[in-house]
Design an enzyme around this catalytic site. Structure first.
Site, PDB file in Angstrom:
ATOM      1  N   GLN A   1      48.791  73.204  44.360  1.00 47.00           N
ATOM      2  CA  GLN A   1      48.892  72.944  45.804  1.00 47.00           C
ATOM      3  C   GLN A   1      48.656  74.270  46.565  1.00 47.00           C
ATOM      4  O   GLN A   1      47.916  75.098  46.068  1.00 47.00           O
ATOM      5  CB  GLN A   1      50.236  72.295  46.185  1.00 47.00           C
ATOM      6  CG  GLN A   1      50.395  70.886  45.656  1.00 47.00           C
ATOM      7  CD  GLN A   1      50.961  70.868  44.249  1.00 47.00           C
ATOM      8  OE1 GLN A   1      51.916  71.542  43.942  1.00 47.00           O
ATOM      9  NE2 GLN A   1      50.375  70.066  43.383  1.00 47.00           N
TER      10      GLN A   1
ATOM     11  N   GLY B   1      45.491  68.837  40.387  1.00 42.19           N
ATOM     12  CA  GLY B   1      44.338  68.408  39.600  1.00 42.19           C
ATOM     13  C   GLY B   1      43.291  69.490  39.651  1.00 42.19           C
ATOM     14  O   GLY B   1      42.769  69.801  40.713  1.00 42.19           O
ATOM     15  N   HIS B   2      43.056  70.123  38.524  1.00 40.96           N
ATOM     16  CA  HIS B   2      42.050  71.177  38.485  1.00 40.96           C
ATOM     17  C   HIS B   2      40.829  70.687  37.731  1.00 40.96           C
ATOM     18  O   HIS B   2      40.944  70.214  36.604  1.00 40.96           O
ATOM     19  CB  HIS B   2      42.604  72.415  37.757  1.00 40.96           C
ATOM     20  CG  HIS B   2      43.598  73.178  38.573  1.00 40.96           C
ATOM     21  ND1 HIS B   2      44.379  74.183  38.058  1.00 40.96           N
ATOM     22  CD2 HIS B   2      43.898  73.098  39.877  1.00 40.96           C
ATOM     23  CE1 HIS B   2      45.139  74.665  39.023  1.00 40.96           C
ATOM     24  NE2 HIS B   2      44.863  74.028  40.124  1.00 40.96           N
TER      25      HIS B   2
ATOM     26  N   THR C   1      51.064  61.891  46.369  1.00 42.07           N
ATOM     27  CA  THR C   1      50.201  61.491  45.252  1.00 42.07           C
ATOM     28  C   THR C   1      50.843  60.368  44.425  1.00 42.07           C
ATOM     29  O   THR C   1      50.267  59.916  43.454  1.00 42.07           O
ATOM     30  CB  THR C   1      49.927  62.695  44.326  1.00 42.07           C
ATOM     31  OG1 THR C   1      51.182  63.187  43.846  1.00 42.07           O
ATOM     32  CG2 THR C   1      49.199  63.812  45.049  1.00 42.07           C
TER      33      THR C   1
ATOM     34  N   GLY D   1      39.927  75.189  45.055  1.00 42.46           N
ATOM     35  CA  GLY D   1      39.133  75.597  43.896  1.00 42.46           C
ATOM     36  C   GLY D   1      39.835  76.701  43.119  1.00 42.46           C
ATOM     37  O   GLY D   1      39.182  77.562  42.516  1.00 42.46           O
ATOM     38  N   LYS D   2      41.167  76.650  43.118  1.00 45.64           N
ATOM     39  CA  LYS D   2      41.947  77.687  42.420  1.00 45.64           C
ATOM     40  C   LYS D   2      41.630  77.705  40.930  1.00 45.64           C
ATOM     41  O   LYS D   2      41.548  78.757  40.319  1.00 45.64           O
ATOM     42  CB  LYS D   2      43.456  77.441  42.605  1.00 45.64           C
ATOM     43  CG  LYS D   2      43.926  77.583  44.031  1.00 45.64           C
ATOM     44  CD  LYS D   2      45.377  77.213  44.186  1.00 45.64           C
ATOM     45  CE  LYS D   2      45.698  75.754  44.019  1.00 45.64           C
ATOM     46  NZ  LYS D   2      45.159  74.843  45.023  1.00 45.64           N
TER      47      LYS D   2
ATOM     48  N   LEU E   1      31.018  78.348  49.185  1.00 49.22           N
ATOM     49  CA  LEU E   1      30.201  78.858  50.280  1.00 49.22           C
ATOM     50  C   LEU E   1      28.892  78.068  50.378  1.00 49.22           C
ATOM     51  O   LEU E   1      28.380  77.800  51.461  1.00 49.22           O
ATOM     52  CB  LEU E   1      29.908  80.354  50.033  1.00 49.22           C
ATOM     53  CG  LEU E   1      29.212  81.083  51.167  1.00 49.22           C
ATOM     54  CD1 LEU E   1      30.066  81.101  52.429  1.00 49.22           C
ATOM     55  CD2 LEU E   1      28.850  82.514  50.771  1.00 49.22           C
TER      56      LEU E   1
ATOM     57  N   ASP F   1      43.288  72.112  46.899  1.00 46.95           N
ATOM     58  CA  ASP F   1      41.893  71.799  46.603  1.00 46.95           C
ATOM     59  C   ASP F   1      40.937  72.897  47.059  1.00 46.95           C
ATOM     60  O   ASP F   1      39.791  72.633  47.430  1.00 46.95           O
ATOM     61  CB  ASP F   1      41.481  70.442  47.228  1.00 46.95           C
ATOM     62  CG  ASP F   1      42.459  69.347  46.833  1.00 46.95           C
ATOM     63  OD1 ASP F   1      42.767  69.254  45.638  1.00 46.95           O
ATOM     64  OD2 ASP F   1      42.931  68.622  47.724  1.00 46.95           O
TER      65      ASP F   1
HETATM   66  P1  IMP Z   1      53.346  65.063  46.530  1.00 49.29           P
HETATM   67  O1  IMP Z   1      53.144  66.460  46.054  1.00 49.29           O
HETATM   68  O2  IMP Z   1      52.775  64.025  45.612  1.00 49.29           O
HETATM   69  O3  IMP Z   1      54.778  64.770  46.906  1.00 49.29           O
HETATM   70  O4  IMP Z   1      52.512  64.891  47.902  1.00 49.29           O
HETATM   71  C1  IMP Z   1      52.899  65.588  49.101  1.00 49.29           C
HETATM   72  C2  IMP Z   1      51.657  66.057  49.862  1.00 49.29           C
HETATM   73  O5  IMP Z   1      51.004  67.066  49.120  1.00 49.29           O
HETATM   74  C3  IMP Z   1      50.603  64.964  50.100  1.00 49.29           C
HETATM   75  O6  IMP Z   1      49.992  65.202  51.356  1.00 49.29           O
HETATM   76  C4  IMP Z   1      49.599  65.200  48.974  1.00 49.29           C
HETATM   77  O7  IMP Z   1      48.317  64.721  49.311  1.00 49.29           O
HETATM   78  C5  IMP Z   1      49.635  66.710  48.883  1.00 49.29           C
HETATM   79  N1  IMP Z   1      49.261  67.226  47.567  1.00 49.29           N
HETATM   80  C6  IMP Z   1      50.028  67.277  46.455  1.00 49.29           C
HETATM   81  N2  IMP Z   1      49.353  67.858  45.449  1.00 49.29           N
HETATM   82  C7  IMP Z   1      48.143  68.198  45.926  1.00 49.29           C
HETATM   83  C8  IMP Z   1      47.019  68.877  45.370  1.00 49.29           C
HETATM   84  O8  IMP Z   1      47.002  69.304  44.212  1.00 49.29           O
HETATM   85  N3  IMP Z   1      45.951  69.031  46.204  1.00 49.29           N
HETATM   86  C9  IMP Z   1      45.966  68.620  47.487  1.00 49.29           C
HETATM   87  N4  IMP Z   1      46.996  68.004  48.056  1.00 49.29           N
HETATM   88  C10 IMP Z   1      48.087  67.784  47.287  1.00 49.29           C
END
Ligand code: IMP
Length: 424
Positions: free
Chosen positions: A220, A36-37, A124, A11-12, A328, A9
Site C-alpha cells: 500500500q 498485489g505485486h 479489498t 510499482g513498488k 513515465l 499501485d
Molecule cells: P483494505 O486494505 O482491504 O482494508 O482496503 C482499504 C483501502 O485500501 C481500499 O481503498 C483499498 O482499495 C486500498 N488498498 C488496499 N491495498 C491496496 C493496494 O495494494 N493497492 C492499492 N490500494 C489498496
C-alpha cells in the site's frame, strides 16, 4: 526501504525486485494479501501478494515480519504457485508474532462494507481491517498459536463466542464452526507454515550485525496509511517508513535510505478524496495505456495527474531520501502534461497538505502545464537519451519534491528502467 508515496499501485514491486539483486534479506512489515505485486521476469509474470518480491533471487532470504496479517491458505497457495513456476520458497521466514486472518475476518469485511452502503471504503474484502482490529483489541490469534493446539482452540473459542453472534444477529450471516476452523488451521495449514516460522526480529538483527543488506518492502502507501492517509479511506496498517520499526522490529537508526516510489501520474482504487482525479477521456487513456486494473481485485483504478502537494507531504512523513518514478512511458502520447502543484481550498491557495479531512475533500487542484515529449520511451535506458521534455518533467518533479529521482521506469520489463545515479 521502498515505500509508496500515493495510494498504492505505484510499482513498488519492480523496484524491490531490482534492488533485491544487492540484498541479503527482503522484508514485508505491514499489510497482507490486500497487496498485489506484479513482476515480469523473462516474459513470465509473477503475481505476489504475501511473499516478499525478493523470493525470485536464490541468494535472498524473504521475510514476513510481525506487522503483517497472514491468511495461511493464501500463503500456502502462493508458495505452491511459485513452486510450480520453479521458484523455491524454502528460505521464506514468517514471524511467529504476525497475526492470522480467519474466514470470519473476511466475512466481516464484506458485510461491514455492505452495511456502509454508499459510504463504503472500497476495501479489498480480504479481512485485513477486521484482523488488525482484533490485534488491537488483543483477541487476535498469531502464527505462533498454530504451534500450540490447546491454546489455539481456546483462543479461537473465545473469539467465535463474540464473532458468531455478531455475524448471525447483526448481519444475518451463518456462524463459523470452531472444530472446522481449528482442523483447517491446525491440520492443513500448520504443517505447511511451521517450517517457515521464525524469530524474525532476531534474524534481522543477526543479519544487521553481520553487515548484511536488508530491504524493507512497503505494501500500500503513504495516503493509505491508517494514521497519515486520507482516513477513513485507508488501510488498517502503517505503510509509512516509520511502520518498519514496529512491523519488523528494527530501530530507525538502521534505516539509511528511504526510496519513495512515485508513479508519473496517480491512481487510486476504492473510495476517498482524490483532488487531481481525471474523470474525462485523459483519465480513461491513463487507465488503458497504464493498464490500471487491480492486480488483486481486478478493479478499475481511478486515475489523475501527479500531485506534488501529496508528494511533498510524503517526503516529509517518510523522510524520503530519493524517488523512484514509474510508468513515465504511459505519458508518452499526452500533450500537455499537467501536474497539480497546489490546491485551492475555500478561495485560498494551499501548497501543503490540509490537515482537515473536509478540506481535502473540498480541495480543487491548481495545475502547471508542461509540454509532452510525443516519443516512445520504452527502449530508453540512458538518461542522456531522454527527450528534453521528459527530462524537464523529471526535473520539475525533483524540484517540487525537493529530493532527487534516482530510478525511472519506462516499461514493465525487468530491464526497462533508467538509473540516474549509482545506488548510494
Ligand atoms: P483494505 O486494505 O482491504 O482494508 O482496503 C482499504 C483501502 O485500501 C481500499 O481503498 C483499498 O482499495 C486500498 N488498498 C488496499 N491495498 C491496496 C493496494 O495494494 N493497492 C492499492 N490500494 C489498496
Amino acid at each position: 526501504m521502498v515505500v509508496g508515496t500515493q495510494w498504492g499501485d505505484e510499482g513498488k514491486g519492480r523496484f524491490t525486485d531490482l534492488l533485491s539483486r544487492q540484498m541479503d534479506m527482503v522484508v514485508r512489515y505491514q499489510g497482507g494479501h490486500n497487496a498485489g505485486h506484479t513482476l515480469v521476469v523473462d516474459g513470465q509474470t509473477f503475481k505476489l501478494q504475501l511473499v516478499p518480491s525478493g523470493v525470485l533471487y536464490p541468494h535472498v532470504t524473504p521475510v514476513i515480519g510481525n506487522g503483517v496479517v497472514i491468511d495461511p491458505m493464501v500463503l500456502i497457495d502462493e508458495m505452491d504457485r511459485l513452486a510450480e513456476a520453479g521458484v523455491d520458497c524454502g528460505r521464506l521466514k514468517v514471524s511467529g508474532n504476525a497475526h492470522l486472518i480467519f474466514p470470519y475476518h473476511q466475512a466481516l469485511d464484506v458485510v461491514a462494507e455492505r452495511h456502509l452502503g454508499r459510504n463504503k471504503l472500497g476495501t479489498t474484502k480480504r479481512g485485513i481491517g477486521p484482523a488488525y482490529a482484533d490485534k488491537a483489541a488483543r483477541v487476535g490469534l498469531r502464527v505462533q498459536d498454530l504451534l500450540d493446539p490447546k491454546i489455539f482452540r481456546e483462543k479461537l473459542g473465545v473469539v467465535l463466542h463474540e464473532k458468531n453472534p455478531l455475524l448471525a444477529k447483526v448481519y444475518n450471516r451463518l456462524p463459523f464452526d470452531l472444530e472446522t476452523l481449528a482442523t483447517q488451521y491446525l491440520e492443513e495449514c500448520r504443517p505447511r507454515i511451521e517450517p517457515h516460522i521464525a524469530d524474525t526480529v532476531g534474524l534481522l538483527h543477526d543479519a544487521l550485525e553481520a553487515g548484511q543488506n536488508l530491504l524493507f518492502e512497503g505494501a500500500q502507501a503513504m495516503f493509505l496509511d491508517l494514521d497519515h492517509g486520507t482516513y477513513p479511506f485507508v488501510t488498517s496498517s502503517n505503510p509509512v517508513a516509520g511502520g518498519v520499526c514496529v512491523g519488523a522490529g528494527i530501530g530507525p537508526r538502521h534505516v539509511d535510505r528511504v526510496i519513495g516510489v512515485t508513479k508519473a501520474y496517480i491512481s487510486r482504487v476504492g473510495s476517498g478524496p482524490f483532488p487531481s482525479e481525471l474523470t474525462d477521456e485523459v483519465g480513461d487513456r491513463l487507465v488503458d495505456v497504464g493498464r490500471e486494473y487491480g492486480t488483486n481485485t481486478k478493479r478499475r483504478r481511478r486515475c489523475g495527474w501527479l500531485d506534488t502537494v501529496m508528494l511533498r507531504h510524503a517526503v516529509r512523513v517518510n523522510s524520503l531520501s530519493d524517488l523512484a518514478i514509474t510508468k513515465l512511458d504511459v505519458l508518452d502520447a499526452l500533450d500537455p502534461i499537467k501536474v497539480c502543484v497546489a490546491y485551492e481550498v475555500d478561495g485560498q491557495r494551499r501548497s501543503s497538505m490540509p490537515y482537515h479531512q473536509s478540506e481535502i475533500h473540498r480541495a480543487s487542484p491548481i495545475f502547471e502545464e508542461l509540454p509532452g515529449w510525443g516519443t516512445d520511451l520504452s527502449a530508453v535506458s540512458d538518461r542522456a537519451k531522454l527527450p528534453g521534455e521528459a527530462e524537464d518533467y523529471l526535473r520539475f518533479i525533483e524540484e517540487q519534491a525537493g529530493v532527487p529521482a534516482t530510478l525511472v521506469s519506462v516499461g514493465p520489463g525487468r530491464d526497462q528502467f533508467i538509473a540516474f545515479s549509482p545506488v548510494p
